[in-house]
Design a protein around this motif. Structure first.
Motif, PDB file in Angstrom:
ATOM      1  N   SER A   1      12.699  -9.204  -0.123  1.00  0.00           N
ATOM      2  CA  SER A   1      13.620  -8.555   0.813  1.00  0.00           C
ATOM      3  C   SER A   1      13.931  -7.126   0.412  1.00  0.00           C
ATOM      4  O   SER A   1      14.371  -6.325   1.244  1.00  0.00           O
ATOM      5  N   GLU A   2      13.723  -6.803  -0.860  1.00  0.00           N
ATOM      6  CA  GLU A   2      13.992  -5.448  -1.335  1.00  0.00           C
ATOM      7  C   GLU A   2      12.832  -4.493  -1.042  1.00  0.00           C
ATOM      8  O   GLU A   2      12.954  -3.290  -1.259  1.00  0.00           O
ATOM      9  N   LEU A   3      11.701  -5.045  -0.579  1.00  0.00           N
ATOM     10  CA  LEU A   3      10.554  -4.190  -0.278  1.00  0.00           C
ATOM     11  C   LEU A   3      10.844  -3.346   0.956  1.00  0.00           C
ATOM     12  O   LEU A   3      11.321  -3.851   1.981  1.00  0.00           O
ATOM     13  N   ARG A   4      10.567  -2.084   0.847  1.00  0.00           N
ATOM     14  CA  ARG A   4      10.633  -1.182   1.997  1.00  0.00           C
ATOM     15  C   ARG A   4       9.251  -0.562   2.133  1.00  0.00           C
ATOM     16  O   ARG A   4       8.859   0.263   1.315  1.00  0.00           O
ATOM     17  N   LEU A   5       8.521  -1.044   3.130  1.00  0.00           N
ATOM     18  CA  LEU A   5       7.104  -0.704   3.228  1.00  0.00           C
ATOM     19  C   LEU A   5       6.913   0.780   3.512  1.00  0.00           C
ATOM     20  O   LEU A   5       7.256   1.279   4.578  1.00  0.00           O
ATOM     21  N   HIS A   6       6.366   1.465   2.531  1.00  0.00           N
ATOM     22  CA  HIS A   6       6.031   2.876   2.635  1.00  0.00           C
ATOM     23  C   HIS A   6       4.594   3.067   2.152  1.00  0.00           C
ATOM     24  O   HIS A   6       3.983   2.149   1.595  1.00  0.00           O
ATOM     25  N   ALA A   7       4.095   4.275   2.359  1.00  0.00           N
ATOM     26  CA  ALA A   7       2.744   4.569   1.883  1.00  0.00           C
ATOM     27  C   ALA A   7       2.653   4.410   0.369  1.00  0.00           C
ATOM     28  O   ALA A   7       1.608   4.039  -0.174  1.00  0.00           O
TER      29      ALA A   7
END
Length: 312
Positions: free
Chosen positions: A222-228
């Motif tokens: 849940s802490e993942l924030r999908l970025h490049a």
């Protein structure tokens, strides 16, 4: 009598649930990790209240309850190789993690990668070693217990030597690890040794352990924030995993057949749950995000290794 019959009838159901979770662990890992990424808000709210550390303590207790203190005495025959594995992994894996962390930018993300290097043996590796036919109690469980205690004592100093600027003092990190890792582990071992329920709780403990593993992966994902930049994080963690795998293979050379898997899997698979606890305590909750990616990686690696060993 009715209450007793109800408990007896519940045990086969719990055993069935435990078997289901065991058989379908890999797809469940992928589904749970995906849910954490797609629907992150509930997990983030829980994480803000310290849920990661609570779930970790439950998982460690369940793991400890699979090993009695008498089992530890039976590890003397493999003591020499275990000492070599522990010494090599304690020194080399943090260095591998430090090198891998150079591939990512940002203090939080680097802290997450570094935390994998000081984490103990992955809890699931003991069960996976058993599935692969390795010597679980003698080597894998011994490495789990010893590496966990070493992590409690050395994670803070090692992170300091590697130049990590944590948000808490080394004493604070030590106390956190003692509360959420060392004490639950000892309590679990004590319960298995005293055996107050005559083994009737085993299926329930297995279900709680598997469930807490999946909940923890969901909380971390849940802490993942999908970025490049996540691509670079994944590459860094894959590099670390590959390096740990190579180290495990080298340490297993010359070992008896039954011990090889019990050396390779625990050396390669570091506990993403404890690593997340370390990262969250030392670098802030955002640093736990890379461990969601790493958790999926190590469990997938373990499942592939078991399948490969069964075909060999």
């Amino acid at each position: 009598m009715a209450s007793s019959d109800g408990v007896i009838g519940l045990r086969p159901r719990l055993a069935g649930v435990a078997g289901f979770l065991d058989r379908f662990l890999l797809p469940l890992v992928l589904v749970v990790a995906g849910l954490g990424v797609v629907l992150p808000e509930p997990g983030r709210r829980l994480d803000g209240g310290g849920a990661i550390l609570i779930t970790l303590a439950v998982l460690v207790f369940c793991t400890g309850s699979s090993v009695a203190f008498a089992d530890i005495r039976g590890m003397r025959a493999a003591a020499g190789r275990m000492a070599l594995v522990l010494a090599a992994s304690t020194v080399i894996l943090p260095l591998l993690a430090w090198l891998a962390s150079r591939l990512v930018s940002g203090a939080a993300l680097r802290g997450g990668v570094l935390a994998a290097g000081v984490a103990p043996v992955e809890v699931a590796s003991v069960a996976l070693t058993g599935m692969a036919g390795g010597e679980v109690v003698v080597v894998a469980a011994g490495l789990l217990i010893a590496s966990t205690l070493l992590t409690v004592l050395l994670a803070g100093p090692i992170l300091g030597l590697l130049g990590a600027h944590s948000a808490v003092s080394q004493l604070g990190l030590l106390s956190t690890l003692a509360l959420v890792v060392a004490l639950p582990l000892i309590a679990g071992c004590a319960m298995r040794t005293l055996d107050p329920f005559g083994g009737r709780e085993r299926s329930l403990i297995e279900v709680i352990g598997m469930a807490s593993l999946l909940v923890l992966l969901w909380e971390i994902s849940s802490e993942l924030r999908l970025h490049a930049s996540d691509g670079r994080v994944a590459v860094a963690l894959l590099v670390f995993l590959a390096g740990a795998g190579a180290l495990g293979w080298l340490l297993a050379r010359g070992a008896p057949q039954g011990q090889r898997t019990a050396v390779i899997l625990p050396t390669t698979m570091r506990d993403f749950a404890v690593a997340a606890g370390i990262a969250a305590s030392a670098f802030g909750i955002a640093a736990a995000a890379p461990l969601g990616i790493y958790g999926v990686m190590v469990l997938v690696f373990g499942a592939i290794a078991v399948n490969a060993s069964k075909r060999a």
